[in-house]
Design an enzyme around this catalytic site. Structure first.
Site, PDB file in Angstrom:
ATOM      1  N   GLY A  15       0.799  -1.225   0.000  1.00  9.93           N
ATOM      2  CA  GLY A  15       0.000   0.000   0.000  1.00  9.93           C
ATOM      3  C   GLY A  15       0.827   1.268   0.000  1.00  9.93           C
ATOM      4  O   GLY A  15       0.447   2.269   0.614  1.00  9.93           O
ATOM      5  N   LYS A  38       7.206   9.076  -8.844  1.00 10.62           N
ATOM      6  CA  LYS A  38       7.174   7.616  -9.002  1.00 10.62           C
ATOM      7  C   LYS A  38       8.138   7.322 -10.149  1.00 10.62           C
ATOM      8  O   LYS A  38       7.727   7.141 -11.299  1.00 10.62           O
ATOM      9  CB  LYS A  38       5.748   7.157  -9.335  1.00 10.62           C
ATOM     10  CG  LYS A  38       5.590   5.663  -9.577  1.00 10.62           C
ATOM     11  CD  LYS A  38       5.478   4.888  -8.298  1.00 10.62           C
ATOM     12  CE  LYS A  38       5.162   3.413  -8.586  1.00 10.62           C
ATOM     13  NZ  LYS A  38       5.130   2.610  -7.351  1.00 10.62           N
ATOM     14  N   ASP A  55      -0.925   4.492 -10.209  1.00 10.08           N
ATOM     15  CA  ASP A  55      -0.356   5.010  -8.965  1.00 10.08           C
ATOM     16  C   ASP A  55       0.184   6.429  -9.154  1.00 10.08           C
ATOM     17  O   ASP A  55      -0.004   7.296  -8.291  1.00 10.08           O
ATOM     18  CB  ASP A  55       0.765   4.093  -8.470  1.00 10.08           C
ATOM     19  CG  ASP A  55       0.241   2.760  -7.979  1.00 10.08           C
ATOM     20  OD1 ASP A  55      -0.978   2.646  -7.746  1.00 10.08           O
ATOM     21  OD2 ASP A  55       1.050   1.825  -7.838  1.00 10.08           O
ATOM     22  N   ALA A 119       9.211   1.038  -6.198  1.00 12.23           N
ATOM     23  CA  ALA A 119       8.389   0.027  -6.876  1.00 12.23           C
ATOM     24  C   ALA A 119       8.585  -1.292  -6.147  1.00 12.23           C
ATOM     25  O   ALA A 119       9.726  -1.718  -5.923  1.00 12.23           O
ATOM     26  CB  ALA A 119       8.788  -0.103  -8.348  1.00 12.23           C
TER      27      ALA A 119
END
Length: 226
Positions: A15, A38, A55, A119
């Site tokens: 999460g 990200k 995401d 990741a």
């Protein structure tokens, strides 16, 4: 001076994005300017602006500063598989030095608090020689660990924390995120982790159907980070 943190998890379903969005919201509520990156994402969906990662889209919706998608998520692979395998299949080379340069460029945008989401777990390969964890080390970024609360999480959390320290990185906080709504002895597991992890617990996020970033942010205390 802006503060930047690297977000990792005990595994790929811990999460991280859910909690990172909550951390962004907690900082937003304090009137801080926030952004999130990200750098590497595996798993894309087609949008009217081309392929994007779900995401990364969520991070962009939660941060207060606007950045182009390409800066938030510079490396995107179509299949939701290990990044180094996806890179091999697409004949692409992803290196820590390249990601470091991209992240530093994005972080030049004036802000107060930023989060770089990894990741998968901590020891995720980028190529034959480098791990994504090396990015946190190269950027000298303190680490926040998201513990996916389920059976077996204590061992995963302790091993990850140990690996973070061995990587010469600083673990500055962790979050207990309940990913299994039926987890037995949830509270007892949280107390065990609190007693065995050296970093402070930033929050205990119990399972809630349909929880949004505002609700999640209210469960977190980022005072020690600031």
């Amino acid at each position: 001076m802006a503060k930047t943190f690297f977000i990792t998890g005990t595994d790929t379903d811990a999460g991280k994005t859910f909690i990172t969005c909550g951390l962004l919201e907690a900082a937003n509520q304090k009137g801080l300017q926030t952004l999130a990156l990200k750098p590497v994402a595996a798993g894309s969906e087609e949008t009217e602006d081309g392929p994007k990662n779900e995401d990364a889209i969520k991070l962009m919706a939660s941060m207060s500063i606007e950045l182009p998608y390409a800066q938030v998520n510079p490396v995107l692979f179509e299949p939701a598989i290990a990044p180094h395998i996806a890179a091999q299949e697409e004949s692409r080379l992803v290196t820590v030095s390249r990601l470091t340069g991209i992240c530093r460029g994005a972080l030049m945008k004036k802000h107060d608090v930023s989060f770089i989401e990894g990741a998968g777990g901590w020891r995720v390969p980028l190529n034959d020689r480098e791990m994504l964890a090396d990015l946190a080390k190269e950027l000298n970024t303190p680490v926040i660990l998201v513990v996916g609360m389920k059976l077996g999480c204590i061992s995963h959390a302790l091993l990850t924390a140990e690996s973070i320290v061995r990587s010469s990185c600083r673990l500055v906080g962790w979050v207990a995120n309940q990913v299994d709504p039926e987890m037995n002895r949830f509270d007892e597991n949280v107390e065990t982790l609190k007693s065995m992890l050296s970093a402070p617990c930033l929050g205990v996020v119990k399972w809630k159907e349909g929880a949004d970033s505002q609700w999640t942010g209210n469960q977190l205390d980022i005072t020690s980070l600031l």
